[in-house]
Design a protein around this motif. Sequence first.
Motif, PDB file in Angstrom:
ATOM      1  N   VAL A  25       0.696  -1.243  -0.133  1.00 33.12           N
ATOM      2  CA  VAL A  25       0.303  -0.159   0.028  1.00 33.12           C
ATOM      3  C   VAL A  25       0.672   1.588   0.050  1.00 33.12           C
ATOM      4  CG1 VAL A  25      -1.684   1.411   1.589  1.00 33.12           C
ATOM      5  CG2 VAL A  25      -2.117  -0.928   0.900  1.00 33.12           C
ATOM      6  N   SER A  26       2.177   1.515   0.626  1.00 35.86           N
ATOM      7  CA  SER A  26       2.770   2.948   0.808  1.00 35.86           C
ATOM      8  C   SER A  26       3.541   2.601   0.153  1.00 35.86           C
ATOM      9  CB  SER A  26       3.631   2.301   2.121  1.00 35.86           C
ATOM     10  OG  SER A  26       4.640   1.705   2.109  1.00 35.86           O
ATOM     11  N   GLU A  27       3.819   1.622  -1.162  1.00 40.51           N
ATOM     12  CA  GLU A  27       4.776   2.063  -2.344  1.00 40.51           C
ATOM     13  C   GLU A  27       4.231   2.299  -3.401  1.00 40.51           C
ATOM     14  OE1 GLU A  27       8.355   1.429  -3.563  1.00 40.51           O
ATOM     15  OE2 GLU A  27       8.398   1.868  -1.616  1.00 40.51           O
ATOM     16  N   GLY A  28       2.452   1.744  -3.163  1.00 43.79           N
ATOM     17  CA  GLY A  28       1.678   1.960  -4.754  1.00 43.79           C
ATOM     18  C   GLY A  28       1.247   3.715  -4.004  1.00 43.79           C
ATOM     19  N   LEU A  29       1.124   3.733  -2.853  1.00 44.61           N
ATOM     20  CA  LEU A  29       0.529   5.636  -2.785  1.00 44.61           C
ATOM     21  C   LEU A  29       2.073   6.217  -3.406  1.00 44.61           C
ATOM     22  CD1 LEU A  29      -0.759   5.288   0.830  1.00 44.61           C
ATOM     23  CD2 LEU A  29      -1.808   6.010  -1.873  1.00 44.61           C
ATOM     24  N   ALA A  30       3.281   6.106  -2.688  1.00 44.15           N
ATOM     25  CA  ALA A  30       3.858   6.279  -3.753  1.00 44.15           C
ATOM     26  C   ALA A  30       4.609   6.645  -4.745  1.00 44.15           C
ATOM     27  CB  ALA A  30       5.968   6.253  -2.775  1.00 44.15           C
ATOM     28  N   ARG A  31       3.985   5.703  -5.293  1.00 49.96           N
ATOM     29  CA  ARG A  31       3.974   5.364  -7.172  1.00 49.96           C
ATOM     30  C   ARG A  31       2.690   6.380  -7.895  1.00 49.96           C
ATOM     31  NH1 ARG A  31       4.306   0.455  -7.455  1.00 49.96           N
ATOM     32  NH2 ARG A  31       6.313   0.392  -8.190  1.00 49.96           N
ATOM     33  N   GLU A  32       1.977   6.276  -7.005  1.00 50.08           N
ATOM     34  CA  GLU A  32       0.627   6.988  -7.637  1.00 50.08           C
ATOM     35  C   GLU A  32       1.014   8.861  -7.164  1.00 50.08           C
ATOM     36  OE1 GLU A  32      -1.762   6.311  -9.545  1.00 50.08           O
ATOM     37  OE2 GLU A  32      -1.121   4.330  -9.151  1.00 50.08           O
ATOM     38  N   GLY A  33       1.778   8.659  -6.207  1.00 52.87           N
ATOM     39  CA  GLY A  33       1.538  10.518  -5.736  1.00 52.87           C
ATOM     40  C   GLY A  33       3.452  11.231  -6.248  1.00 52.87           C
ATOM     41  N   GLY A  34       3.777  10.517  -6.912  1.00 53.26           N
ATOM     42  CA  GLY A  34       5.045  11.403  -7.527  1.00 53.26           C
ATOM     43  C   GLY A  34       4.760  11.631  -8.546  1.00 53.26           C
ATOM     44  N   GLN A  35       5.867  12.243  -9.345  1.00 50.77           N
ATOM     45  CA  GLN A  35       6.258  12.735 -10.400  1.00 50.77           C
ATOM     46  C   GLN A  35       6.060  12.167 -11.731  1.00 50.77           C
ATOM     47  OE1 GLN A  35       8.129  16.702 -11.227  1.00 50.77           O
ATOM     48  NE2 GLN A  35       7.942  16.920 -13.006  1.00 50.77           N
ATOM     49  N   GLU A  36       5.194  12.460 -12.552  1.00 50.12           N
ATOM     50  CA  GLU A  36       5.742  11.727 -13.890  1.00 50.12           C
ATOM     51  C   GLU A  36       6.030  11.518 -14.891  1.00 50.12           C
ATOM     52  OE1 GLU A  36       2.165   8.707 -14.558  1.00 50.12           O
ATOM     53  OE2 GLU A  36       2.557   9.857 -16.497  1.00 50.12           O
ATOM     54  N   VAL A 167       8.034   6.131 -15.149  1.00 43.48           N
ATOM     55  CA  VAL A 167       8.562   6.509 -13.540  1.00 43.48           C
ATOM     56  C   VAL A 167       8.089   6.999 -13.201  1.00 43.48           C
ATOM     57  CG1 VAL A 167      10.621   6.567 -12.504  1.00 43.48           C
ATOM     58  CG2 VAL A 167      11.074   5.423 -14.928  1.00 43.48           C
ATOM     59  N   SER A 168       7.891   7.110 -11.484  1.00 43.04           N
ATOM     60  CA  SER A 168       6.963   8.183 -10.773  1.00 43.04           C
ATOM     61  C   SER A 168       8.007   8.621 -10.223  1.00 43.04           C
ATOM     62  CB  SER A 168       6.234   7.367 -10.012  1.00 43.04           C
ATOM     63  OG  SER A 168       5.213   8.103  -8.922  1.00 43.04           O
ATOM     64  N   ILE A 169       8.402   9.472 -10.218  1.00 46.11           N
ATOM     65  CA  ILE A 169       9.958  10.230  -8.987  1.00 46.11           C
ATOM     66  C   ILE A 169       8.657  10.815  -7.591  1.00 46.11           C
ATOM     67  CG2 ILE A 169      11.659  11.528  -8.470  1.00 46.11           C
ATOM     68  CD1 ILE A 169      12.288  11.456 -11.465  1.00 46.11           C
ATOM     69  N   GLY A 170       9.248   9.916  -6.416  1.00 47.37           N
ATOM     70  CA  GLY A 170       8.886  10.274  -5.066  1.00 47.37           C
ATOM     71  C   GLY A 170       9.191  11.542  -4.605  1.00 47.37           C
ATOM     72  N   ARG A 171       8.477  11.957  -3.501  1.00 47.46           N
ATOM     73  CA  ARG A 171       8.874  12.788  -2.463  1.00 47.46           C
ATOM     74  C   ARG A 171      10.475  12.488  -1.851  1.00 47.46           C
ATOM     75  NH1 ARG A 171       4.382  13.898   0.785  1.00 47.46           N
ATOM     76  NH2 ARG A 171       3.633  12.243   0.099  1.00 47.46           N
ATOM     77  N   ASP A 172      10.713  11.229  -1.180  1.00 45.74           N
ATOM     78  CA  ASP A 172      11.855  10.587  -1.553  1.00 45.74           C
ATOM     79  C   ASP A 172      13.078  10.335  -2.427  1.00 45.74           C
ATOM     80  OD1 ASP A 172      10.471   8.653  -3.169  1.00 45.74           O
ATOM     81  OD2 ASP A 172      10.776   6.963  -1.463  1.00 45.74           O
ATOM     82  N   GLY A 173      12.777  10.840  -3.372  1.00 46.18           N
ATOM     83  CA  GLY A 173      13.548  11.531  -5.104  1.00 46.18           C
ATOM     84  C   GLY A 173      13.729   9.695  -5.499  1.00 46.18           C
ATOM     85  N   ARG A 174      13.009   9.226  -4.868  1.00 46.62           N
ATOM     86  CA  ARG A 174      12.890   7.491  -5.340  1.00 46.62           C
ATOM     87  C   ARG A 174      12.386   7.748  -6.943  1.00 46.62           C
ATOM     88  NH1 ARG A 174      11.570   3.049  -2.019  1.00 46.62           N
ATOM     89  NH2 ARG A 174      11.682   1.846  -4.253  1.00 46.62           N
ATOM     90  N   GLY A 175      12.679   6.673  -8.248  1.00 47.65           N
ATOM     91  CA  GLY A 175      12.041   6.468  -9.184  1.00 47.65           C
ATOM     92  C   GLY A 175      11.529   4.978  -9.004  1.00 47.65           C
ATOM     93  N   ARG A 176      10.148   5.533  -9.425  1.00 48.21           N
ATOM     94  CA  ARG A 176       8.988   3.351  -9.382  1.00 48.21           C
ATOM     95  C   ARG A 176       8.561   3.467 -10.654  1.00 48.21           C
ATOM     96  NH1 ARG A 176       9.188   6.383  -4.581  1.00 48.21           N
ATOM     97  NH2 ARG A 176       9.530   5.295  -2.737  1.00 48.21           N
TER      98      ARG A 176
END
Length: 192
Positions: A25-36, A167-176
């Motif tokens: 769930v947390s990875e899914g939220l990070a993927r959805e909330g990041g900059q695409e 790729v979704s780039i989250g607030r933590d800077g990771r690309g997902r």
Amino acid sequence: MKVNAGPRILLVAGACALSLIGLVVSEGLAREGGQEVLLPIEAVDPRSLLQGHYVLLNLTQRLEPGETCPAGGDLEWIALREENGVYVAVGGADSREQAQLLGLPVKGTFACQEPSPAAADVEAMPGWVRLDLGVDRFHINQTDALRIERVLSEQRVDEPARAHAIVSIGRDGRGRLRGLMVDGERLELDWL
């Protein structure tokens, strides 16, 4: 008070299951909330492109003759900038703040090969910038994987890329990885 082994095992199994659900769930939220961002991909050796039901990804942008490699490929952060709807690496940095001065920061490294100029009886060859964001495979059904392999193997150096990683780039800077864009068709990861 002594607890029997059966209930302890069930308690530990339940805690593990809840932890796994929380992670998904947390990875899914990070993927959805990041900059695409869209990143170009190139084919890899066709003999190893398919490994079961996933496609190996090679996040590679081309450098045309006259372009130079961005600096800082071995540093911890990459700065990306949008060019014609696709993001490209413009440099590396030691920190998120330094990368943010250059563009959109993402954790990762890159390698680069300068373009080679034309010489007697030799055409100029483009160079490349290969990104390592920890995204290296896309799980998909076999039919679509074979179609993606065909598109990647048909791409020519002198034509625009036909396949891009989403790729979704989250607030933590990771690309997902969110999915792929292949010949204008969006193929997304479907976990459930």
